[in-house]
Write a protein that holds these residues in place. Structure first.
Motif, mmCIF file in Angstrom:
data_model
loop_
_atom_site.group_PDB
_atom_site.id
_atom_site.type_symbol
_atom_site.label_atom_id
_atom_site.label_comp_id
_atom_site.label_asym_id
_atom_site.label_seq_id
_atom_site.Cartn_x
_atom_site.Cartn_y
_atom_site.Cartn_z
ATOM 1 N N THR A 181 0.845 -1.206 0.000
ATOM 2 C CA THR A 181 0.000 0.000 0.000
ATOM 3 C C THR A 181 0.877 1.251 0.000
ATOM 4 O OG1 THR A 181 -1.717 -1.194 1.191
ATOM 5 C CG2 THR A 181 -1.854 1.202 1.216
ATOM 6 N N HIS A 182 1.910 1.234 0.826
ATOM 7 C CA HIS A 182 2.848 2.362 0.855
ATOM 8 C C HIS A 182 3.466 2.560 -0.530
ATOM 9 C CE1 HIS A 182 6.081 5.028 2.093
ATOM 10 N NE2 HIS A 182 6.916 4.217 1.466
ATOM 11 N N GLN A 183 3.908 1.487 -1.140
ATOM 12 C CA GLN A 183 4.553 1.574 -2.450
ATOM 13 C C GLN A 183 3.592 2.122 -3.504
ATOM 14 O OE1 GLN A 183 7.735 1.144 -2.455
ATOM 15 N NE2 GLN A 183 7.806 1.834 -4.569
ATOM 16 N N ARG A 184 2.345 1.707 -3.445
ATOM 17 C CA ARG A 184 1.337 2.192 -4.396
ATOM 18 C C ARG A 184 1.118 3.694 -4.253
ATOM 19 N NH1 ARG A 184 -4.020 2.788 -3.780
ATOM 20 N NH2 ARG A 184 -4.097 1.514 -1.912
ATOM 21 N N HIS A 185 1.064 4.187 -3.011
ATOM 22 C CA HIS A 185 0.880 5.625 -2.776
ATOM 23 C C HIS A 185 2.150 6.418 -3.081
ATOM 24 C CE1 HIS A 185 -3.147 5.462 -1.171
ATOM 25 N NE2 HIS A 185 -2.800 4.546 -0.272
ATOM 26 N N ARG A 186 3.291 5.814 -2.847
ATOM 27 C CA ARG A 186 4.555 6.526 -3.003
ATOM 28 C C ARG A 186 5.010 6.655 -4.457
ATOM 29 N NH1 ARG A 186 8.616 9.075 -1.077
ATOM 30 N NH2 ARG A 186 10.761 8.448 -1.432
ATOM 31 N N SER A 187 4.702 5.705 -5.303
ATOM 32 C CA SER A 187 5.248 5.725 -6.664
ATOM 33 C C SER A 187 4.875 6.974 -7.462
ATOM 34 C CB SER A 187 4.891 4.449 -7.419
ATOM 35 O OG SER A 187 3.514 4.278 -7.499
ATOM 36 N N ILE A 205 4.358 9.942 -6.264
ATOM 37 C CA ILE A 205 5.106 11.035 -5.635
ATOM 38 C C ILE A 205 6.552 10.992 -6.109
ATOM 39 C CG2 ILE A 205 5.943 11.950 -3.428
ATOM 40 C CD1 ILE A 205 3.345 10.709 -2.180
ATOM 41 N N THR A 206 7.125 9.806 -6.094
ATOM 42 C CA THR A 206 8.501 9.628 -6.544
ATOM 43 C C THR A 206 8.650 10.062 -8.001
ATOM 44 O OG1 THR A 206 8.782 7.799 -5.001
ATOM 45 C CG2 THR A 206 10.364 7.946 -6.791
ATOM 46 N N ALA A 207 7.702 9.678 -8.830
ATOM 47 C CA ALA A 207 7.752 10.063 -10.241
ATOM 48 C C ALA A 207 7.666 11.580 -10.406
ATOM 49 C CB ALA A 207 6.615 9.381 -11.004
ATOM 50 N N ALA A 208 6.792 12.211 -9.650
ATOM 51 C CA ALA A 208 6.625 13.662 -9.755
ATOM 52 C C ALA A 208 7.865 14.419 -9.295
ATOM 53 C CB ALA A 208 5.410 14.102 -8.943
ATOM 54 N N LEU A 209 8.543 13.895 -8.285
ATOM 55 C CA LEU A 209 9.720 14.586 -7.739
ATOM 56 C C LEU A 209 11.025 14.217 -8.430
ATOM 57 C CD1 LEU A 209 8.876 14.434 -3.927
ATOM 58 C CD2 LEU A 209 8.645 16.377 -5.478
#
Length: 143
Positions: free
Chosen positions: A72-78, A80-84
């Motif tokens: 779940t963390h990975q799904r929400h984080r990906s 954000i990581t792409a945007a940054l």
């Protein structure tokens, strides 16, 4: 606190809600990276905290990267990581240093600080790099 308790100090988040304040940087990093013993998901913590606790709303479980773990963390984080991924972190560091330094220097002389009025409000009132500044009249209405 460090002299009395070492790297871990007992604190109360609210009356009847004990917690541990991590005072050592290296220990904090170890704890933050130990997702098995210290998961980001606060759902287990919530079980022992009354619903009316004043700090619960800001710390309770939410469907986001900060308050989740595992897949779940990975799904929400990906996203954000792409945007940054295109952000120049060295440039961000320069901007933060240039803006935060004078504020910090201002209260270092006193040896104490009201973090909200002497740091948080002034730092967020500064415009993003390259954007026009907010007028003092508008600033007073917003903050």
């Amino acid at each position: 606190m460090r002299a009395r308790y070492g790297a871990l100090a007992p604190v109360d988040l609210a009356p009847g809600v004990p917690a541990t304040l991590v005072l050592g940087y290296q220990l904090a990093v170890r704890i933050l990276h130990d997702v098995n013993r210290f998961p980001a998901d606060p759902s287990i913590w919530e079980l022992g905290v009354p619903a009316e606790c004043p700090v619960r709303p800001m710390m309770e479980s939410r469907p986001n990267a900060i308050r989740s773990a595992g897949a779940t963390h990975q799904r929400h984080r990906s996203p954000i990581t792409a945007a940054l991924s295109g952000v120049d972190l060295h440039r961000v560091h320069e901007i933060v240093e240039r803006r935060a330094g004078p504020l910090i220097d201002g209260f270092c002389v006193d040896g104490r600080c009201d973090v909200v009025s002497q740091y948080a409000r002034p730092i967020k009132a500064q415009p993003p790099a390259g954007a026009p500044a907010m007028s003092s009249t508008r600033h007073a209405r917003v903050y």
